[in-house]
Design a protein around this motif. Sequence first.
Motif: not given
Lengths: 379, 379
Positions: A59-61, A63, A193-194, B59, B214, B234
């Motif tokens: 659970s992140s972008s 990057s 995104p997410g 996020s 991040y 997100a």
Amino acid sequence: VEKRYLFTPGPTPVPPEVLAAMAEPILHHRGADFRSVYERVLGGLKEVVCTSDDVLVFSSSGSGAMESAVLNLATPGDRVAVVSHGSFGERWIAICERHGLDVQAIRYAWGEKPNADEVGSAVRESGVDLVFCQQSDTSTGVVSDVQAIRGALGDATLVVDAVSSLGAVPLETEAWGIDVVVSGSQKALMLPPGLAFASVSERTWSRVTPRTFYFDWPATRKAQHKLDAAFTPAVSLLRGLDVAIALLLDEGLAAAFDRHLRLGRAARAGVKAMGLELFSPDDDSSAVVTAIHSPDGIDSDDLLKHLRTRHGVTLAPGQGALKGKIFRIGHIGWFDVFDIGVALSAIELSLTELGAEIERGVATAAAFEAYEQPVSTLP
Amino acid sequence: VEKRYLFTPGPTPVPPEVLAAMAEPILHHRGADFRSVYERVLGGLKEVVCTSDDVLVFSSSGSGAMESAVLNLATPGDRVAVVSHGSFGERWIAICERHGLDVQAIRYAWGEKPNADEVGSAVRESGVDLVFCQQSDTSTGVVSDVQAIRGALGDATLVVDAVSSLGAVPLETEAWGIDVVVSGSQKALMLPPGLAFASVSERTWSRVTPRTFYFDWPATRKAQHKLDAAFTPAVSLLRGLDVAIALLLDEGLAAAFDRHLRLGRAARAGVKAMGLELFSPDDDSSAVVTAIHSPDGIDSDDLLKHLRTRHGVTLAPGQGALKGKIFRIGHIGWFDVFDIGVALSAIELSLTELGAEIERGVATAAAFEAYEQPVSTLP
């Protein structure tokens, strides 16, 4: 009523059935209802990434997944190589430097395609055994030939950033021997995104030492093997991903790649018919993003603002030194040729309103004609 | 038709208007439409966290924000203290140890409340200047007195994990002088998992050195000051958060705290009326989660499975050494006394079906009676 059109290379538009799935009541991540969703998602991701290896979910972008690769594969002082030809290549370098790696930057001009032989020679000469690159650098529209790069690297571990390309252009992860593919949810996977992903090849695991808690690859793999997650996952996004993967696999990966290739052709044909100059390469590899020089005397940021405020159309700006000089149409994910038509019409209208001299009334016809050509009949 | 009930302490149920907001078409994170949402969210978070300082948004899950605190505030070899009285205290320790910190663990039995004076003495004696603790440890239901802990620490920097408590119990971040509060979206904020937060006090910034890309606090702050994000955020969850914060602030924080306190009372009254034994403290601090001993001869995991498969009701299990021994009702966020009634009725029914000897027909009445009492008239 003003309709809005999102034609950026991430976030991208999300199909209504995916949005609807994300609006369903929350499931507990350890309950049976969710586990069946999760099992389908973990299996579907392997199909999309074209690998039988685990695809780790964070659970992140995107990057976050990029940093996860650096933190699981390298330790401070390690020499690594980064192939950079745009903003996201520079991001690899920044992440590696943040963590004390000794970075050999193999840089190309933004908009230029990396040469696999050159990259291979540079890597082999320096003896580096860990290489980072992009499949698609969203900042320029360049899609590099990661199969050729992989072939040129010898035994080195190759980490490919496919955040904007996964699901849009072919990436035969396992067949090509690519060790790690990182990606994100908000591009061709047709999700907000997410969520971010990292596929890790079997041979790569022997060199994994996590220097991160949240992005710990072994802990994530161990949890996924039990249909669990190391940390509470973004359950609503995962329900959306379940639906989005089904849409993508129902279309078929080959059909999706064909569609993206022809969308790129349509965008380029329309842009050129209007008399504009392409920034991204004018060939079939440019299937993700079409980057375009702003006409003389027109700042591309002004064009984008005009497009957005006057016509409800959002395109993407130039980054870094390209700010104000280029603009970009993302054509990834839930995207068809009519969207290309809208984008081209809005550009044509806006440039005219801003006083640019362009060819009117020809762009969309050229785009539709290019789109109709089957892939195999063109060079 | 089987209705489903989610009574876990995260993820928690999400109101339909929040779900609907997340199902709206995707906005670009740098467009004007999104920026107005984002501005309201960033301002609203400050109100919820009770601080005028920046609340950084990531996020990720809450554990990502926890790790961000360690990676921005400490360097390998630093001595730090962790107050641990449950699963999430152990998580602080694991994160600190992963990053090479020298951890002084101030441990209490799971279910016990930390003593602020003891914590203060231990910290002052050791000269540690960075302390991590939980406001609410979801694994036990214990809510600790972080105001008292703060008061006992002298000058040390205090990082409070308020993942499950933010919005449920009072946390006067700035007034109490709490340096860092980390939290997550999937608890009292009435959102799905996928967003995490860190508020950072003015005096804390001087010691910040990011050892993460991040979760880089200075880069995140810099971006937020421009209404931008360091990485593609997100966006759908943030649109939901915009609606959820409005719901919470419309109710009013004081009213929300009052509601949670009375929900805790109702849960405890019902549980005791049934003849069950509480695991979480039997006082008004237990406003987030009610943890209950499973009756003799009944494995709590069997009870949970029965509740889920037979009655569609999801509660939470015991963790670690408490697995099979306790079960937990989360009553946070979008939760009212009728939900307590459903939870108690389902527990009563299930325990009877599993052969336990409990008092029938009295739990819900006791719960409603306890809930009706105004807060101020009870000790």
